[in-house]
Design a protein around this motif. Structure first.
Motif, mmCIF file in Angstrom:
data_model
loop_
_atom_site.group_PDB
_atom_site.id
_atom_site.type_symbol
_atom_site.label_atom_id
_atom_site.label_comp_id
_atom_site.label_asym_id
_atom_site.label_seq_id
_atom_site.Cartn_x
_atom_site.Cartn_y
_atom_site.Cartn_z
ATOM 1 N N ARG A 178 11.572 -6.938 -1.447
ATOM 2 C CA ARG A 178 11.258 -7.810 -0.321
ATOM 3 C C ARG A 178 10.506 -9.047 -0.823
ATOM 4 O O ARG A 178 9.577 -8.941 -1.609
ATOM 5 C CB ARG A 178 10.386 -7.042 0.663
ATOM 6 C CG ARG A 178 9.878 -7.835 1.831
ATOM 7 C CD ARG A 178 8.968 -7.041 2.734
ATOM 8 N NE ARG A 178 9.626 -5.830 3.174
ATOM 9 C CZ ARG A 178 8.985 -4.705 3.454
ATOM 10 N NH1 ARG A 178 7.683 -4.633 3.332
ATOM 11 N NH2 ARG A 178 9.636 -3.647 3.849
ATOM 12 N N ASP A 179 10.870 -10.210 -0.320
ATOM 13 C CA ASP A 179 10.111 -11.448 -0.533
ATOM 14 C C ASP A 179 9.721 -11.693 -1.988
ATOM 15 O O ASP A 179 8.609 -12.117 -2.280
ATOM 16 C CB ASP A 179 8.850 -11.451 0.330
ATOM 17 C CG ASP A 179 9.153 -11.295 1.808
ATOM 18 O OD1 ASP A 179 10.187 -11.824 2.256
ATOM 19 O OD2 ASP A 179 8.378 -10.634 2.517
ATOM 20 N N GLY A 180 10.622 -11.420 -2.917
ATOM 21 C CA GLY A 180 10.348 -11.685 -4.321
ATOM 22 C C GLY A 180 9.608 -10.589 -5.060
ATOM 23 O O GLY A 180 9.192 -10.775 -6.195
ATOM 24 N N TRP A 181 9.423 -9.437 -4.421
ATOM 25 C CA TRP A 181 8.805 -8.322 -5.132
ATOM 26 C C TRP A 181 9.672 -7.076 -5.021
ATOM 27 O O TRP A 181 10.492 -6.959 -4.124
ATOM 28 C CB TRP A 181 7.368 -8.060 -4.690
ATOM 29 C CG TRP A 181 7.125 -7.669 -3.263
ATOM 30 C CD1 TRP A 181 6.812 -8.507 -2.239
ATOM 31 C CD2 TRP A 181 7.147 -6.348 -2.701
ATOM 32 N NE1 TRP A 181 6.643 -7.787 -1.073
ATOM 33 C CE2 TRP A 181 6.832 -6.461 -1.336
ATOM 34 C CE3 TRP A 181 7.389 -5.086 -3.230
ATOM 35 C CZ2 TRP A 181 6.766 -5.362 -0.484
ATOM 36 C CZ3 TRP A 181 7.332 -3.977 -2.381
ATOM 37 C CH2 TRP A 181 7.016 -4.133 -1.027
ATOM 38 N N VAL A 182 9.476 -6.199 -5.981
ATOM 39 C CA VAL A 182 10.259 -4.977 -6.054
ATOM 40 C C VAL A 182 9.334 -3.830 -6.439
ATOM 41 O O VAL A 182 8.352 -4.028 -7.154
ATOM 42 C CB VAL A 182 11.419 -5.131 -7.080
ATOM 43 C CG1 VAL A 182 10.895 -5.316 -8.491
ATOM 44 C CG2 VAL A 182 12.393 -3.968 -7.004
ATOM 45 N N ALA A 183 9.649 -2.651 -5.943
ATOM 46 C CA ALA A 183 8.950 -1.427 -6.343
ATOM 47 C C ALA A 183 10.004 -0.356 -6.574
ATOM 48 O O ALA A 183 10.957 -0.232 -5.796
ATOM 49 C CB ALA A 183 7.967 -0.977 -5.266
ATOM 50 N N ALA A 184 9.827 0.387 -7.655
ATOM 51 C CA ALA A 184 10.770 1.452 -8.003
ATOM 52 C C ALA A 184 10.009 2.634 -8.569
ATOM 53 O O ALA A 184 8.982 2.479 -9.223
ATOM 54 C CB ALA A 184 11.794 0.952 -9.012
ATOM 55 N N ARG A 185 10.540 3.814 -8.312
ATOM 56 C CA ARG A 185 9.935 5.064 -8.798
ATOM 57 C C ARG A 185 10.651 5.482 -10.061
ATOM 58 O O ARG A 185 11.877 5.546 -10.110
ATOM 59 C CB ARG A 185 10.062 6.141 -7.718
ATOM 60 C CG ARG A 185 9.692 7.566 -8.133
ATOM 61 C CD ARG A 185 8.206 7.750 -8.296
ATOM 62 N NE ARG A 185 7.772 9.122 -8.134
ATOM 63 C CZ ARG A 185 7.796 10.054 -9.091
ATOM 64 N NH1 ARG A 185 8.293 9.785 -10.276
ATOM 65 N NH2 ARG A 185 7.348 11.255 -8.843
ATOM 66 N N VAL A 186 9.870 5.756 -11.090
ATOM 67 C CA VAL A 186 10.407 6.277 -12.339
ATOM 68 C C VAL A 186 10.290 7.796 -12.277
ATOM 69 O O VAL A 186 9.225 8.330 -11.955
ATOM 70 C CB VAL A 186 9.619 5.727 -13.552
ATOM 71 C CG1 VAL A 186 10.129 6.344 -14.847
ATOM 72 C CG2 VAL A 186 9.713 4.204 -13.596
ATOM 73 N N ALA A 187 11.369 8.464 -12.580
ATOM 74 C CA ALA A 187 11.376 9.924 -12.521
ATOM 75 C C ALA A 187 10.418 10.516 -13.555
ATOM 76 O O ALA A 187 10.209 9.942 -14.626
ATOM 77 C CB ALA A 187 12.786 10.451 -12.760
#
Length: 174
Positions: A86-95
């Motif tokens: 969203r709006d130039g940012w990202v979040a992701a979960r690493v297993a």
């Protein structure tokens, strides 16, 4: 007092990150990343400063700026499960146990890495919930990110972000 932790030692992304098939150039206090000339694929190691083992099982956050909307629309984290973009940012979960490289792609265009975070899944949930709910205690929290290594979540108070740009300090009002 309960605290959330940004585990990354360089949350403002001031230190230059390594690239694979990419080039980093200074851009004010931050760095601009783009594909190397003639390269068709490349990545920036946005969470450099932490090992892949330290990133395993965590939530990775990055905010970039770019003149190319394609960069913002397709922002993702290599070897991570996308949680939010969203709006130039990202979040992701690493297993858990995933010791692969975790990078940002350069194939969609150049970008400037502005901020980054590394959170436990539990801290991420609490932090993201605070942003989603627009908590009144912390109106300065517009994104799920803060620059200090800890963020107090209880007690109420007054933020001194202007005086302490690298830490989120709170004075408790009794």
């Amino acid at each position: 007092m309960s605290e959330l932790r940004n585990l990354h030692p360089d949350p403002h992304a001031r230190k230059k990150c390594a690239c694979w098939e990419g080039v980093a150039t200074e851009n004010g206090d931050n760095w601009r990343y783009e594909l190397a000339e003639g390269a068709s694929n490349g990545t920036a190691f946005a969470w450099q400063g932490m090992t892949n083992t330290e990133l395993a099982g965590r939530v990775l956050y990055a905010r970039v700026i770019s003149d190319n909307p394609n960069v913002l629309d397709r922002l993702t984290v290599e070897n991570g499960t996308l949680l939010v973009r969203r709006d130039g940012w990202v979040a992701a979960r690493v297993a858990d146990g995933n010791n692969s490289s975790h990078t940002l792609p350069l194939v969609y265009g150049p970008f400037v890495l502005m901020e980054r975070g590394v959170y436990t899944p539990e801290d991420w949930e609490r932090l993201y919930d605070m942003v989603q709910n627009g908590t009144l205690k912390y109106p300065e929290l517009q994104r799920p990110w803060f620059a200090g290594d800890t963020f107090p979540t209880t007690g109420g108070g007054l933020s001194f972000l202007g005086f302490y740009p690298h830490h989120l300090e709170l004075v408790v009002v009794a």
